[in-house]
Write a protein that holds these residues in place. Structure first.
Motif, short mmCIF file in Angstrom:
data_model
loop_
_atom_site.label_atom_id
_atom_site.label_comp_id
_atom_site.label_asym_id
_atom_site.label_seq_id
_atom_site.Cartn_x
_atom_site.Cartn_y
_atom_site.Cartn_z
N TRP A 1 0.82 -1.21 0.00
CA TRP A 1 0.00 0.00 0.00
C TRP A 1 0.86 1.26 0.00
CZ3 TRP A 1 -4.56 0.47 -1.78
CH2 TRP A 1 -5.42 -0.63 -1.78
N HIS A 2 2.02 1.21 0.63
CA HIS A 2 2.92 2.36 0.60
C HIS A 2 3.31 2.68 -0.84
CE1 HIS A 2 6.80 4.53 1.10
NE2 HIS A 2 6.12 5.12 2.06
N ALA A 3 3.55 1.65 -1.63
CA ALA A 3 3.88 1.86 -3.05
C ALA A 3 2.66 2.34 -3.83
CB ALA A 3 4.41 0.57 -3.66
N GLN A 4 1.46 1.86 -3.48
CA GLN A 4 0.25 2.21 -4.21
C GLN A 4 -0.21 3.65 -3.98
OE1 GLN A 4 -1.28 0.36 -6.58
NE2 GLN A 4 0.50 -0.94 -6.27
N VAL A 5 0.08 4.21 -2.81
CA VAL A 5 -0.45 5.54 -2.52
C VAL A 5 0.23 6.63 -3.33
CG1 VAL A 5 -1.23 4.92 -0.21
CG2 VAL A 5 1.03 5.94 -0.50
N THR A 6 1.31 6.30 -4.01
CA THR A 6 1.93 7.29 -4.89
C THR A 6 1.17 7.40 -6.21
OG1 THR A 6 3.44 5.65 -5.83
CG2 THR A 6 4.22 6.91 -3.92
N ARG A 7 0.32 6.43 -6.48
CA ARG A 7 -0.48 6.44 -7.70
C ARG A 7 -1.77 7.22 -7.48
NH1 ARG A 7 0.08 0.37 -10.06
NH2 ARG A 7 2.31 0.52 -10.43
N ARG A 8 -2.35 7.64 -8.57
CA ARG A 8 -3.61 8.37 -8.50
C ARG A 8 -4.67 7.49 -7.82
NH1 ARG A 8 -6.85 11.12 -13.47
NH2 ARG A 8 -8.52 11.94 -12.19
N ASN A 9 -5.37 8.04 -6.89
CA ASN A 9 -6.45 7.38 -6.14
C ASN A 9 -5.98 6.23 -5.26
OD1 ASN A 9 -8.46 9.09 -7.15
ND2 ASN A 9 -8.61 7.87 -9.02
N GLY A 10 -4.69 6.10 -5.03
CA GLY A 10 -4.18 5.03 -4.17
C GLY A 10 -4.66 5.16 -2.73
N LEU A 11 -4.56 6.37 -2.17
CA LEU A 11 -5.02 6.58 -0.80
C LEU A 11 -6.53 6.39 -0.69
CD1 LEU A 11 -2.94 9.60 0.50
CD2 LEU A 11 -2.99 7.29 1.43
N ARG A 12 -7.24 6.84 -1.68
CA ARG A 12 -8.70 6.69 -1.67
C ARG A 12 -9.08 5.21 -1.68
NH1 ARG A 12 -12.95 6.93 -5.81
NH2 ARG A 12 -14.83 7.66 -4.77
N LEU B 1 -7.27 2.72 -0.60
CA LEU B 1 -6.92 2.17 0.72
C LEU B 1 -8.00 2.49 1.75
CD1 LEU B 1 -5.01 0.87 2.78
CD2 LEU B 1 -3.88 3.09 2.97
N ARG B 2 -8.44 3.74 1.79
CA ARG B 2 -9.46 4.14 2.76
C ARG B 2 -10.77 3.41 2.52
NH1 ARG B 2 -8.02 9.53 1.22
NH2 ARG B 2 -6.13 10.06 2.33
N LEU B 3 -11.16 3.25 1.25
CA LEU B 3 -12.39 2.51 0.93
C LEU B 3 -12.29 1.06 1.36
CD1 LEU B 3 -13.30 3.97 -2.57
CD2 LEU B 3 -14.57 4.27 -0.43
N LEU B 4 -11.15 0.44 1.11
CA LEU B 4 -10.93 -0.95 1.51
C LEU B 4 -11.05 -1.10 3.02
CD1 LEU B 4 -9.93 -3.86 0.75
CD2 LEU B 4 -7.67 -3.00 1.35
N LEU B 5 -10.43 -0.20 3.76
CA LEU B 5 -10.47 -0.28 5.22
C LEU B 5 -11.86 0.00 5.77
CD1 LEU B 5 -7.06 1.38 6.06
CD2 LEU B 5 -7.64 -1.04 6.18
N ALA B 6 -12.58 0.93 5.14
CA ALA B 6 -13.95 1.22 5.57
C ALA B 6 -14.86 0.02 5.35
CB ALA B 6 -14.49 2.44 4.84
N GLU B 7 -14.71 -0.64 4.22
CA GLU B 7 -15.53 -1.82 3.92
C GLU B 7 -15.19 -2.98 4.85
OE1 GLU B 7 -18.14 -2.30 1.85
OE2 GLU B 7 -18.02 -0.13 1.61
N SER B 8 -13.92 -3.19 5.15
CA SER B 8 -13.54 -4.31 6.01
C SER B 8 -13.98 -4.08 7.45
CB SER B 8 -12.04 -4.57 5.95
OG SER B 8 -11.33 -3.48 6.49
N SER B 9 -14.13 -2.81 7.87
CA SER B 9 -14.58 -2.55 9.23
C SER B 9 -16.09 -2.80 9.41
CB SER B 9 -14.24 -1.11 9.63
OG SER B 9 -15.09 -0.19 8.96
N LYS B 10 -16.83 -2.81 8.32
CA LYS B 10 -18.28 -3.04 8.39
C LYS B 10 -18.62 -4.50 8.56
CE LYS B 10 -19.48 0.99 5.67
NZ LYS B 10 -20.07 1.48 4.43
#
Length: 137
Positions: A114-125, A127-136
């Protein structure tokens, strides 16, 4: 001789010892520098996650509370940087807590990905969506 990125983490505290800011400063292989700072209420809710990540660095309690920069290995530094970058723009306390907990719980390999992915466009977004979904669940 092997060259690697270097990471320094700093925990800033007020006069009563409360966390007021968290910083990660990185120097890449070409000498470029980047820094991430989280302060205010975000820092309070992210400090436990950062401490959990840095616990693998075998830090003593005195190191954590001294306010001096902590030099950590590249894997832990990248994980810490990912944590701060992921929560920095968030406003809602529940989202900050969910994302911080999720990033802190990641394995070193997952955090490196994920550290490598966040440099790409929408990488952080993503990651946040994935974490939000997994918390539900």
């Amino acid at each position: 001789m092997t060259r690697t990125e270097t990471y320094r983490c700093t925990v800033e505290r007020d006069d009563e010892g409360r966390v007021i800011a968290l910083n990660v400063h990185a120097t890449d292989l070409e000498g470029g520098e980047r820094a991430v700072r989280v302060n205010g209420y975000r820092a309070l809710h992210v400090a436990a996650g950062l401490h959990e990540i840095l616990r693998d660095a075998r830090l003593r309690g005195q190191d954590w509370t001294s306010g001096q920069p902590l030099t950590v290995d590249p894997q832990l530094g990248a994980h810490a940087e990912l944590l701060l970058r992921a929560v920095k723009p968030l406003q809602r306390l529940d989202r900050i807590t969910t994302v911080a907990t999720g990033v802190a719980a990641m394995s070193r390999e997952e955090a490196a990905y994920w550290h490598a992915q966040v440099t790409r466009r929408n990488g952080l977004r993503a990651l946040r969506l994935l974490l939000a979904e997994s918390s539900k669940r």
